[in-house]
Design a protein around this motif. Structure first.
Motif, PDB file in Angstrom:
ATOM      1  N   VAL A   1       0.840  -1.203   0.000  1.00 38.16           N
ATOM      2  CA  VAL A   1       0.000   0.000   0.000  1.00 38.16           C
ATOM      3  C   VAL A   1       0.873   1.251   0.000  1.00 38.16           C
ATOM      4  O   VAL A   1       0.620   2.214  -0.738  1.00 38.16           O
ATOM      5  CB  VAL A   1      -0.948  -0.006   1.215  1.00 38.16           C
ATOM      6  N   LYS A   2       1.919   1.252   0.805  1.00 39.46           N
ATOM      7  CA  LYS A   2       2.826   2.410   0.851  1.00 39.46           C
ATOM      8  C   LYS A   2       3.523   2.623  -0.490  1.00 39.46           C
ATOM      9  O   LYS A   2       3.725   3.759  -0.924  1.00 39.46           O
ATOM     10  CB  LYS A   2       3.857   2.219   1.955  1.00 39.46           C
ATOM     11  N   VAL A   3       3.889   1.516  -1.146  1.00 34.50           N
ATOM     12  CA  VAL A   3       4.555   1.635  -2.442  1.00 34.50           C
ATOM     13  C   VAL A   3       3.639   2.290  -3.458  1.00 34.50           C
ATOM     14  O   VAL A   3       4.019   3.256  -4.155  1.00 34.50           O
ATOM     15  CB  VAL A   3       5.023   0.254  -2.941  1.00 34.50           C
ATOM     16  N   PHE A   4       2.400   1.799  -3.567  1.00 32.59           N
ATOM     17  CA  PHE A   4       1.489   2.310  -4.593  1.00 32.59           C
ATOM     18  C   PHE A   4       0.897   3.664  -4.214  1.00 32.59           C
ATOM     19  O   PHE A   4       0.389   4.367  -5.087  1.00 32.59           O
ATOM     20  CB  PHE A   4       0.382   1.298  -4.873  1.00 32.59           C
ATOM     21  N   ALA A   5       0.964   4.026  -2.928  1.00 29.17           N
ATOM     22  CA  ALA A   5       0.542   5.360  -2.506  1.00 29.17           C
ATOM     23  C   ALA A   5       1.692   6.360  -2.531  1.00 29.17           C
ATOM     24  O   ALA A   5       1.520   7.508  -2.118  1.00 29.17           O
ATOM     25  CB  ALA A   5      -0.064   5.295  -1.107  1.00 29.17           C
ATOM     26  N   LEU A   6       2.866   5.918  -2.995  1.00 24.61           N
ATOM     27  CA  LEU A   6       4.073   6.748  -3.081  1.00 24.61           C
ATOM     28  C   LEU A   6       4.561   7.226  -1.725  1.00 24.61           C
ATOM     29  O   LEU A   6       5.227   8.253  -1.618  1.00 24.61           O
ATOM     30  CB  LEU A   6       3.836   7.953  -3.999  1.00 24.61           C
ATOM     31  N   LEU A   7       4.228   6.470  -0.688  1.00 26.13           N
ATOM     32  CA  LEU A   7       4.805   6.742   0.626  1.00 26.13           C
ATOM     33  C   LEU A   7       6.154   6.057   0.779  1.00 26.13           C
ATOM     34  O   LEU A   7       6.916   6.375   1.686  1.00 26.13           O
ATOM     35  CB  LEU A   7       3.850   6.265   1.726  1.00 26.13           C
ATOM     36  N   ASP A   8       6.444   5.127  -0.109  1.00 30.16           N
ATOM     37  CA  ASP A   8       7.730   4.433  -0.157  1.00 30.16           C
ATOM     38  C   ASP A   8       8.200   4.445  -1.602  1.00 30.16           C
ATOM     39  O   ASP A   8       7.596   3.818  -2.470  1.00 30.16           O
ATOM     40  CB  ASP A   8       7.578   2.996   0.360  1.00 30.16           C
ATOM     41  N   VAL A   9       9.268   5.200  -1.882  1.00 24.78           N
ATOM     42  CA  VAL A   9       9.746   5.338  -3.264  1.00 24.78           C
ATOM     43  C   VAL A   9      10.995   4.505  -3.514  1.00 24.78           C
ATOM     44  O   VAL A   9      11.690   4.722  -4.508  1.00 24.78           O
ATOM     45  CB  VAL A   9      10.014   6.823  -3.610  1.00 24.78           C
ATOM     46  N   SER A  10      11.269   3.554  -2.626  1.00 29.44           N
ATOM     47  CA  SER A  10      12.489   2.758  -2.777  1.00 29.44           C
ATOM     48  C   SER A  10      12.413   1.794  -3.955  1.00 29.44           C
ATOM     49  O   SER A  10      13.447   1.391  -4.489  1.00 29.44           O
ATOM     50  CB  SER A  10      12.772   1.974  -1.484  1.00 29.44           C
ATOM     51  N   VAL A  11      11.215   1.404  -4.377  1.00 28.51           N
ATOM     52  CA  VAL A  11      11.081   0.449  -5.478  1.00 28.51           C
ATOM     53  C   VAL A  11      11.544   1.093  -6.787  1.00 28.51           C
ATOM     54  O   VAL A  11      12.307   0.495  -7.560  1.00 28.51           O
ATOM     55  CB  VAL A  11       9.625  -0.039  -5.589  1.00 28.51           C
ATOM     56  N   ILE A  12      11.083   2.303  -7.057  1.00 25.25           N
ATOM     57  CA  ILE A  12      11.540   3.083  -8.214  1.00 25.25           C
ATOM     58  C   ILE A  12      11.940   4.446  -7.668  1.00 25.25           C
ATOM     59  O   ILE A  12      11.090   5.336  -7.513  1.00 25.25           O
ATOM     60  CB  ILE A  12      10.444   3.213  -9.292  1.00 25.25           C
ATOM     61  N   PRO A  13      13.197   4.650  -7.368  1.00 24.96           N
ATOM     62  CA  PRO A  13      13.605   5.876  -6.667  1.00 24.96           C
ATOM     63  C   PRO A  13      13.234   7.175  -7.375  1.00 24.96           C
ATOM     64  O   PRO A  13      13.002   8.186  -6.706  1.00 24.96           O
ATOM     65  CB  PRO A  13      15.126   5.715  -6.551  1.00 24.96           C
ATOM     66  N   VAL A  14      13.176   7.179  -8.715  1.00 20.95           N
ATOM     67  CA  VAL A  14      12.873   8.437  -9.407  1.00 20.95           C
ATOM     68  C   VAL A  14      11.458   8.919  -9.157  1.00 20.95           C
ATOM     69  O   VAL A  14      11.125  10.069  -9.495  1.00 20.95           O
ATOM     70  CB  VAL A  14      13.104   8.304 -10.927  1.00 20.95           C
ATOM     71  N   THR A  15      10.608   8.087  -8.558  1.00 23.78           N
ATOM     72  CA  THR A  15       9.228   8.509  -8.340  1.00 23.78           C
ATOM     73  C   THR A  15       9.102   9.594  -7.274  1.00 23.78           C
ATOM     74  O   THR A  15       8.013  10.139  -7.088  1.00 23.78           O
ATOM     75  CB  THR A  15       8.345   7.308  -7.942  1.00 23.78           C
ATOM     76  N   TRP A  16      10.214   9.945  -6.606  1.00 22.90           N
ATOM     77  CA  TRP A  16      10.119  11.071  -5.674  1.00 22.90           C
ATOM     78  C   TRP A  16       9.730  12.346  -6.423  1.00 22.90           C
ATOM     79  O   TRP A  16       9.047  13.218  -5.860  1.00 22.90           O
ATOM     80  CB  TRP A  16      11.443  11.277  -4.943  1.00 22.90           C
ATOM     81  N   THR A  17      10.125  12.461  -7.691  1.00 23.14           N
ATOM     82  CA  THR A  17       9.735  13.644  -8.453  1.00 23.14           C
ATOM     83  C   THR A  17       8.237  13.657  -8.738  1.00 23.14           C
ATOM     84  O   THR A  17       7.626  14.726  -8.843  1.00 23.14           O
ATOM     85  CB  THR A  17      10.500  13.701  -9.785  1.00 23.14           C
ATOM     86  N   LEU A  18       7.636  12.475  -8.857  1.00 26.37           N
ATOM     87  CA  LEU A  18       6.197  12.412  -9.108  1.00 26.37           C
ATOM     88  C   LEU A  18       5.407  12.785  -7.861  1.00 26.37           C
ATOM     89  O   LEU A  18       4.288  13.294  -7.960  1.00 26.37           O
ATOM     90  CB  LEU A  18       5.821  11.011  -9.594  1.00 26.37           C
ATOM     91  N   VAL A  19       5.973  12.531  -6.684  1.00 24.10           N
ATOM     92  CA  VAL A  19       5.343  13.010  -5.455  1.00 24.10           C
ATOM     93  C   VAL A  19       5.258  14.528  -5.493  1.00 24.10           C
ATOM     94  O   VAL A  19       4.220  15.127  -5.167  1.00 24.10           O
ATOM     95  CB  VAL A  19       6.135  12.538  -4.216  1.00 24.10           C
ATOM     96  N   LEU A  20       6.348  15.177  -5.891  1.00 17.70           N
ATOM     97  CA  LEU A  20       6.339  16.632  -6.008  1.00 17.70           C
ATOM     98  C   LEU A  20       5.381  17.100  -7.104  1.00 17.70           C
ATOM     99  O   LEU A  20       4.689  18.109  -6.952  1.00 17.70           O
ATOM    100  CB  LEU A  20       7.750  17.130  -6.312  1.00 17.70           C
ATOM    101  N   GLU A  21       5.344  16.356  -8.211  1.00 22.26           N
ATOM    102  CA  GLU A  21       4.433  16.713  -9.311  1.00 22.26           C
ATOM    103  C   GLU A  21       2.983  16.663  -8.847  1.00 22.26           C
ATOM    104  O   GLU A  21       2.187  17.575  -9.143  1.00 22.26           O
ATOM    105  CB  GLU A  21       4.648  15.742 -10.471  1.00 22.26           C
ATOM    106  N   LEU A  22       2.626  15.625  -8.119  1.00 20.51           N
ATOM    107  CA  LEU A  22       1.250  15.495  -7.638  1.00 20.51           C
ATOM    108  C   LEU A  22       0.935  16.561  -6.598  1.00 20.51           C
ATOM    109  O   LEU A  22      -0.177  17.105  -6.568  1.00 20.51           O
ATOM    110  CB  LEU A  22       1.029  14.100  -7.060  1.00 20.51           C
ATOM    111  N   ALA A  23       1.903  16.852  -5.724  1.00 24.15           N
ATOM    112  CA  ALA A  23       1.683  17.913  -4.732  1.00 24.15           C
ATOM    113  C   ALA A  23       1.524  19.260  -5.420  1.00 24.15           C
ATOM    114  O   ALA A  23       0.657  20.069  -5.049  1.00 24.15           O
ATOM    115  CB  ALA A  23       2.846  17.942  -3.739  1.00 24.15           C
ATOM    116  N   ALA A  24       2.349  19.513  -6.430  1.00 24.86           N
ATOM    117  CA  ALA A  24       2.279  20.792  -7.132  1.00 24.86           C
ATOM    118  C   ALA A  24       0.967  20.958  -7.887  1.00 24.86           C
ATOM    119  O   ALA A  24       0.450  22.071  -7.999  1.00 24.86           O
ATOM    120  CB  ALA A  24       3.458  20.926  -8.077  1.00 24.86           C
ATOM    121  N   CYS A  25       0.416  19.857  -8.416  1.00 21.45           N
ATOM    122  CA  CYS A  25      -0.817  19.983  -9.193  1.00 21.45           C
ATOM    123  C   CYS A  25      -1.990  20.417  -8.325  1.00 21.45           C
ATOM    124  O   CYS A  25      -2.981  20.944  -8.839  1.00 21.45           O
ATOM    125  CB  CYS A  25      -1.135  18.677  -9.931  1.00 21.45           C
TER     126      CYS A  25
END
Length: 393
Positions: free
Chosen positions: A129-153
């Motif tokens: 659940v944490k992985v797919f909710a982007l609370l854990d970005v260790s699986v695909i580390p570059v997804t930290w930028t998508l957290v920022l993208e979603l927050a910015a939107c």
């Protein structure tokens, strides 16, 4: 906030080139920094001089950190260009967020599922659940930028409405204010595996590309505009090299943290990326236009998002099973490029065709269905209240 698709081939190709550069940077770091991590001091001490030099050249040429800032500027400009009305209502805001979610989430979840399959680890239900909710970005580390993208939107429509109410002088004053805020803003927040810092400067600059950016590029003499472009490209290639220089020669740069992490990363780099985008749109660059309109870059542009999220698990798979069999750093680099790049391109094309586009279409259908259901509900409510429905136009 009504959408009317505005398409810029050059910007899509630029985004594709940036995504490809991120992939190339990661391949170079994994293959040439094999076994030493990403610490430049350790790499300098343990690697042969030529390998270290080639890696630093690759970092300058394929600058992933700068590409991320460019992504944010491009994203803000493209989103603003596709929203033609300046008003904001709860309905238009909800529709905007829905479109962004359906644009980002489907391909991201497919990439995460792919990574979990090819790189299996013991994970509980809550971990998934944490992985797919982007609370854990260790699986695909570059997804930290998508957290920022979603927050910015979530704040982007508010920024867009505010900017469109301003004149150019007010927009310039707001830019100076935002630069001042970024200069004195607190350090990034550490959460999980990464440090998060909302790229306010980059997103705002994307909004003023068609106003201040256009005026600057068009008004300047061509020679001066090209000099500024050269400076912008130099800044674009600078951040990681400055970090390495500061690590190897700590006494050479006074207060390197302030210079690199604040003045370069938070202020100069977004401004450089903004100028590059404005130049691509409004500058005189026949050779650059021909390159950006070439078929390879247009393909990279279309598949850039899937390429961005799919290459890390493929590179990790390469490192786990193939990298150790190479006889040296250069053969490892060649093997990594020969396997990771073509497989990533093929999977990205499939993801774009069968995941991204259907996801975007599903978001549009959901919005259309919601509009229709809302209109029907309001019509029934009026009839129940004894009102005469308005004739259709």
């Amino acid at each position: 906030m009504q959408n009317q698709r505005v398409f810029h081939i050059e910007l899509e190709s630029l985004r594709g080139a940036a995504a490809f550069s991120v992939m190339m940077l990661h391949i170079i770091l994994v293959c040439l920094y094999w076994g030493v991590g990403d610490n430049p001091v350790t790499a300098y001490q343990q690697l042969p001089g030529d390998v270290f030099a080639v890696t630093q050249a690759g970092i300058a040429l394929f600058n992933g950190r700068s590409a991320v800032t460019l992504f944010f500027v491009l994203s803000a400009f493209v989103l603003s260009a596709n929203i033609t009305r300046a008003d904001l209502t709860p309905v238009s805001y909800a529709e905007f967020v829905t479109r962004r979610l359906f644009r980002i989430i489907p391909a991201l979840w497919v990439a995460l599922a792919f990574a979990l399959i090819v790189l299996p680890q013991q994970r509980g239900l809550m971990d998934l659940v944490k992985v797919f909710a982007l609370l854990d970005v260790s699986v695909i580390p570059v997804t930290w930028t998508l957290v920022l993208e979603l927050a910015a939107c979530l704040v982007f429509p508010l920024m867009l409405v505010a900017v469109r109410q301003m004149g150019m002088v007010a927009q310039l004053c707001a830019l100076l204010l935002i630069c001042w805020i970024m200069r004195y803003a607190p350090p990034p927040v550490h959460y999980g595996q990464v440090f998060y810092d909302l790229p306010l400067n980059a997103f705002y600059l994307g909004l003023i590309v068609p106003t201040i950016g256009r005026a600057l590029v068009v008004a300047l003499p061509l020679a001066i505009a090209r000099v500024l472009l050269a400076i912008a490209l130099l800044i674009y290639a600078t951040p990681d090299l400055l970090r390495t220089l500061a690590a190897l020669k700590p006494d050479l740069i006074a207060n390197p943290g302030l210079l690199i992490e604040v003045y370069v990363m938070k202020i100069a780099l977004p401004l450089a990326s903004w100028y590059v985008v404005a130049w691509v749109l409004y500058g005189e660059h026949r050779l650059g236009s021909a390159i950006l309109n070439s078929r390879p870059l247009r393909f990279l542009g279309r598949t850039s998002y899937s390429l961005y999220v799919l290459h890390p698990p493929l590179l990790a798979l390469f490192a786990a099973h193939l990298g150790a069999h190479a006889v040296g750093p250069y053969s490892r680099l060649g093997l990594g490029m020969a396997t990771v790049i073509p497989i990533t391109l093929v999977l990205s094309a499939l993801s774009y065709t069968y995941v991204e586009r259907p996801g975007i279409a599903a978001g549009k259908r959901l919005i259309a269905w919601t509009r229709g259901a809302t209109t029907a509900f309001v019509g029934r409510a009026r009839l129940a209240g004894g009102e005469t429905p308005e004739p259709s136009q």
